[in-house]
Design a protein around this motif. Structure first.
Motif, PDB file in Angstrom:
ATOM      1  N   SER A  31      -9.060 -12.007   2.231  1.00 53.01           N
ATOM      2  CA  SER A  31      -8.681 -11.178   1.430  1.00 53.01           C
ATOM      3  C   SER A  31      -8.527  -9.922   0.918  1.00 53.01           C
ATOM      4  O   SER A  31      -8.086  -9.057   0.885  1.00 53.01           O
ATOM      5  CB  SER A  31      -8.907 -11.394  -0.514  1.00 53.01           C
ATOM      6  OG  SER A  31     -10.638 -10.902  -0.329  1.00 53.01           O
ATOM      7  N   ILE A  32      -9.821  -9.009   1.286  1.00 54.96           N
ATOM      8  CA  ILE A  32      -9.830  -7.555   2.115  1.00 54.96           C
ATOM      9  C   ILE A  32      -8.908  -7.169   2.622  1.00 54.96           C
ATOM     10  O   ILE A  32      -8.183  -6.138   2.923  1.00 54.96           O
ATOM     11  CB  ILE A  32     -11.983  -7.540   2.492  1.00 54.96           C
ATOM     12  CG1 ILE A  32     -12.256  -7.899   1.118  1.00 54.96           C
ATOM     13  CG2 ILE A  32     -11.996  -6.025   2.795  1.00 54.96           C
ATOM     14  CD1 ILE A  32     -14.501  -7.659   1.975  1.00 54.96           C
ATOM     15  N   LEU A  33      -8.761  -8.149   4.066  1.00 56.29           N
ATOM     16  CA  LEU A  33      -8.286  -7.691   5.383  1.00 56.29           C
ATOM     17  C   LEU A  33      -6.292  -7.639   4.722  1.00 56.29           C
ATOM     18  O   LEU A  33      -5.838  -6.446   4.534  1.00 56.29           O
ATOM     19  CB  LEU A  33      -7.904  -8.403   6.667  1.00 56.29           C
ATOM     20  CG  LEU A  33      -8.951  -8.675   7.166  1.00 56.29           C
ATOM     21  CD1 LEU A  33      -9.206  -9.614   7.611  1.00 56.29           C
ATOM     22  CD2 LEU A  33      -9.408  -7.549   8.132  1.00 56.29           C
ATOM     23  N   LEU A  34      -5.996  -8.296   3.920  1.00 61.42           N
ATOM     24  CA  LEU A  34      -4.651  -8.451   3.176  1.00 61.42           C
ATOM     25  C   LEU A  34      -4.236  -7.131   2.489  1.00 61.42           C
ATOM     26  O   LEU A  34      -3.240  -6.786   2.393  1.00 61.42           O
ATOM     27  CB  LEU A  34      -3.975  -9.453   2.543  1.00 61.42           C
ATOM     28  CG  LEU A  34      -4.452 -11.014   4.024  1.00 61.42           C
ATOM     29  CD1 LEU A  34      -3.343 -12.251   3.663  1.00 61.42           C
ATOM     30  CD2 LEU A  34      -3.369 -10.323   5.057  1.00 61.42           C
ATOM     31  N   GLU A  35      -5.852  -7.128   1.423  1.00 58.18           N
ATOM     32  CA  GLU A  35      -5.280  -5.581   0.236  1.00 58.18           C
ATOM     33  C   GLU A  35      -5.635  -5.097   1.312  1.00 58.18           C
ATOM     34  O   GLU A  35      -4.780  -3.296   0.433  1.00 58.18           O
ATOM     35  CB  GLU A  35      -6.920  -6.190  -0.476  1.00 58.18           C
ATOM     36  CG  GLU A  35      -6.777  -7.103  -1.318  1.00 58.18           C
ATOM     37  CD  GLU A  35      -8.136  -7.225  -2.326  1.00 58.18           C
ATOM     38  OE1 GLU A  35      -9.244  -6.366  -1.475  1.00 58.18           O
ATOM     39  OE2 GLU A  35      -8.258  -8.306  -2.955  1.00 58.18           O
ATOM     40  N   GLU A  36      -6.178  -4.436   2.106  1.00 56.62           N
ATOM     41  CA  GLU A  36      -6.056  -3.292   2.660  1.00 56.62           C
ATOM     42  C   GLU A  36      -4.976  -2.712   3.454  1.00 56.62           C
ATOM     43  O   GLU A  36      -4.028  -1.801   3.423  1.00 56.62           O
ATOM     44  CB  GLU A  36      -7.540  -3.232   4.243  1.00 56.62           C
ATOM     45  CG  GLU A  36      -7.443  -1.649   4.797  1.00 56.62           C
ATOM     46  CD  GLU A  36      -7.971  -0.575   3.782  1.00 56.62           C
ATOM     47  OE1 GLU A  36      -7.639   0.111   4.131  1.00 56.62           O
ATOM     48  OE2 GLU A  36      -8.282  -0.807   2.927  1.00 56.62           O
TER      49      GLU A  36
ATOM     50  N   GLU B  34      -2.426  -4.627   2.582  1.00 53.86           N
ATOM     51  CA  GLU B  34      -0.832  -3.987   1.748  1.00 53.86           C
ATOM     52  C   GLU B  34      -1.323  -2.122   1.075  1.00 53.86           C
ATOM     53  O   GLU B  34       0.121  -1.357   1.099  1.00 53.86           O
ATOM     54  CB  GLU B  34      -1.301  -5.051   0.187  1.00 53.86           C
ATOM     55  CG  GLU B  34      -0.032  -5.377  -0.976  1.00 53.86           C
ATOM     56  CD  GLU B  34       0.022  -5.903  -1.889  1.00 53.86           C
ATOM     57  OE1 GLU B  34       0.663  -5.614  -2.880  1.00 53.86           O
ATOM     58  OE2 GLU B  34      -1.192  -6.615  -1.909  1.00 53.86           O
ATOM     59  N   ALA B  35      -2.198  -2.157   0.866  1.00 56.36           N
ATOM     60  CA  ALA B  35      -2.115  -1.181   0.406  1.00 56.36           C
ATOM     61  C   ALA B  35      -1.612   0.506   1.459  1.00 56.36           C
ATOM     62  O   ALA B  35      -1.105   1.126   1.468  1.00 56.36           O
ATOM     63  CB  ALA B  35      -3.509  -0.541   0.309  1.00 56.36           C
ATOM     64  N   SER B  36      -2.349   0.032   2.807  1.00 56.83           N
ATOM     65  CA  SER B  36      -1.909   1.355   3.665  1.00 56.83           C
ATOM     66  C   SER B  36       0.008   1.060   4.137  1.00 56.83           C
ATOM     67  O   SER B  36       0.623   1.646   3.988  1.00 56.83           O
ATOM     68  CB  SER B  36      -2.225   0.119   5.469  1.00 56.83           C
ATOM     69  OG  SER B  36      -1.686   0.915   6.427  1.00 56.83           O
ATOM     70  N   ALA B  37       0.423  -0.288   3.536  1.00 59.27           N
ATOM     71  CA  ALA B  37       2.126  -0.382   3.668  1.00 59.27           C
ATOM     72  C   ALA B  37       2.382   0.499   2.482  1.00 59.27           C
ATOM     73  O   ALA B  37       4.132   0.958   2.818  1.00 59.27           O
ATOM     74  CB  ALA B  37       2.638  -1.911   3.461  1.00 59.27           C
ATOM     75  N   LYS B  38       1.904   0.313   1.418  1.00 59.44           N
ATOM     76  CA  LYS B  38       2.854   1.371   0.374  1.00 59.44           C
ATOM     77  C   LYS B  38       2.604   2.297   0.654  1.00 59.44           C
ATOM     78  O   LYS B  38       3.030   3.656   0.206  1.00 59.44           O
ATOM     79  CB  LYS B  38       1.043   0.693  -1.261  1.00 59.44           C
ATOM     80  CG  LYS B  38       1.639  -0.290  -1.530  1.00 59.44           C
ATOM     81  CD  LYS B  38       1.028  -0.736  -3.236  1.00 59.44           C
ATOM     82  CE  LYS B  38       1.422  -2.292  -3.967  1.00 59.44           C
ATOM     83  NZ  LYS B  38       0.509  -2.426  -4.412  1.00 59.44           N
ATOM     84  N   ASN B  39       1.320   3.146   0.854  1.00 66.29           N
ATOM     85  CA  ASN B  39       0.918   4.210   2.019  1.00 66.29           C
ATOM     86  C   ASN B  39       2.234   4.978   2.674  1.00 66.29           C
ATOM     87  O   ASN B  39       2.433   5.549   2.449  1.00 66.29           O
ATOM     88  CB  ASN B  39      -0.450   4.879   2.084  1.00 66.29           C
ATOM     89  CG  ASN B  39      -1.381   4.660   0.992  1.00 66.29           C
ATOM     90  OD1 ASN B  39      -1.248   4.848  -0.098  1.00 66.29           O
ATOM     91  ND2 ASN B  39      -2.553   4.702   1.603  1.00 66.29           N
ATOM     92  N   THR B  40       2.643   4.340   3.320  1.00 63.90           N
ATOM     93  CA  THR B  40       3.255   4.408   4.042  1.00 63.90           C
ATOM     94  C   THR B  40       4.632   4.959   3.964  1.00 63.90           C
ATOM     95  O   THR B  40       5.593   5.732   3.868  1.00 63.90           O
ATOM     96  CB  THR B  40       3.692   3.317   5.775  1.00 63.90           C
ATOM     97  OG1 THR B  40       2.293   3.314   6.043  1.00 63.90           O
ATOM     98  CG2 THR B  40       4.286   3.809   6.544  1.00 63.90           C
ATOM     99  N   SER B  41       5.374   3.373   2.681  1.00 57.10           N
ATOM    100  CA  SER B  41       6.670   3.818   2.384  1.00 57.10           C
ATOM    101  C   SER B  41       6.497   4.942   1.069  1.00 57.10           C
ATOM    102  O   SER B  41       7.509   5.759   0.944  1.00 57.10           O
ATOM    103  CB  SER B  41       6.864   2.474   1.766  1.00 57.10           C
ATOM    104  OG  SER B  41       5.497   2.230   0.907  1.00 57.10           O
ATOM    105  N   ALA B  42       5.370   5.518   1.242  1.00 62.95           N
ATOM    106  CA  ALA B  42       5.153   6.753  -0.436  1.00 62.95           C
ATOM    107  C   ALA B  42       5.690   8.354   0.341  1.00 62.95           C
ATOM    108  O   ALA B  42       6.128   8.671   0.136  1.00 62.95           O
ATOM    109  CB  ALA B  42       3.960   6.432  -0.566  1.00 62.95           C
TER     110      ALA B  42
END
Length: 304
Positions: free
Chosen positions: A288-293, A295-303
């Motif tokens: 879950s920590i891996l997938l949360e990380e 997801e957060a990285s994907a959001k930062n990239t799209s931003a």
């Protein structure tokens, strides 16, 4: 009926192998065989059929396996009753490529160290194929590397897409840039990883598109990214590496990125798991920590 016998049976059923079950349970294959035989004698029917390359459950075995799963879920719930999150303990037995193990996982593992001090981490390194093999054979519980074909029982979940760059040492930058511009560079000026790595494929794909490529003068092969970086820093040639591996070297002005008329390529790094793996509480939290990380990285990239 002994819990140890049920645990052995469950592990053989999950791995499909007496050998892998013995490895995972830190015991010997004769002990595994003995546990299964004693359990079958106690129950009065056969649970497993040993075939040439694997082990198959009988119909009785399938029914018992589901009941054993329920038993261990109940045991785990008893152990975790009224427990706080920071009481997680156990061994994270994982494997990673050098890029994932040195650049991606440390941040994740630091969270594990910080929040769960009783967890012990065992991390081994390998190339894409070896890591997939270790996961497939049950020698590690989870892997982190690029996709590797030929493993139908594995699930590859993308975690990171990393661009590769063409680089050389800062002190030889002008020299190699001129060679590239004049077309007098050779494939022998390049230092790359070994076969079996995704980086080898990316590097060779790039080189074979160059007019100067000559298979009679192949690039130099090194089996370690850190060694390649050190060679490049000393001015030994040109390399193609994932950008995340050289960020600190760029900041220290030890290396420089060379311009390229052709795209160098990207590498997708994955979380590698066995299909339908029944993880314990520790691995579920780690996952879950891996997938949360991710997801957060994907959001930062799209931003951006």
């Amino acid at each position: 009926m002994k819990i140890a016998h049920l645990e052995t049976f469950a592990k053989v059923a999950e791995t499909g192998s007496f050998t892998r079950a013995a490895h995972d349970l830190f015991t010997t294959q004769p002990t595994v065989t003995n546990h299964i035989q004693m359990l079958e004698q106690e129950l009065g029917y056969q649970l497993l059929i040993r075939q040439k390359n694997n082990v198959r459950l009988t119909e009785h075995g399938k029914n018992i396996y589901h009941k054993v799963e329920e038993i261990f879920r109940l045991i785990e719930s008893i152990k975790n009753a009224n427990a706080k999150n920071n009481t997680l303990s156990g061994i994270l037995n994982i494997a990673a490529s050098s890029v994932m193990g040195s650049n991606y996982l440390p941040h994740i593992l630091q969270k594990v160290f910080s929040d769960y001090p009783d967890v012990n981490i065992q991390l081994r390194f390998g190339n894409s194929h070896s890591i997939a093999s270790w996961v497939d054979e049950g020698f590690v519980d989870m892997g982190f590397a690029p996709f590797s074909s030929g493993f139908p029982r594995l699930v590859f979940t993308p975690l990171l897409v990393e661009p590769c760059v063409l680089l050389t040492s800062r002190k030889r930058y002008d020299h190699y840039r001129k060679l590239l511009e004049e077309g007098t560079c050779t494939s022998g000026d390049f230092v790359i990883r070994e076969k079996g790595t995704k980086l080898y494929e990316v590097s060779m794909s790039y080189l074979k598109k160059q007019p100067f490529y000559n298979e009679n003068r192949p690039p130099h092969i090194l089996y370690n990214i850190e060694s390649i970086k050190n060679f490049i820093i000393e001015g030994a040639g040109i390399a193609i590496l994932p950008r995340c591996c050289i960020e600190k070297c760029l900041q220290l002005d030890l290396v420089a990125v060379l311009p390229s008329s052709l795209p160098v390529g990207n590498i997708t790094y994955c979380m590698i798991e066995r299909q339908n793996e029944n993880y314990n509480a520790l691995f579920r939290k780690f996952r879950s920590i891996l997938l949360e990380e991710q997801e957060a990285s994907a959001k930062n990239t799209s931003a951006k």
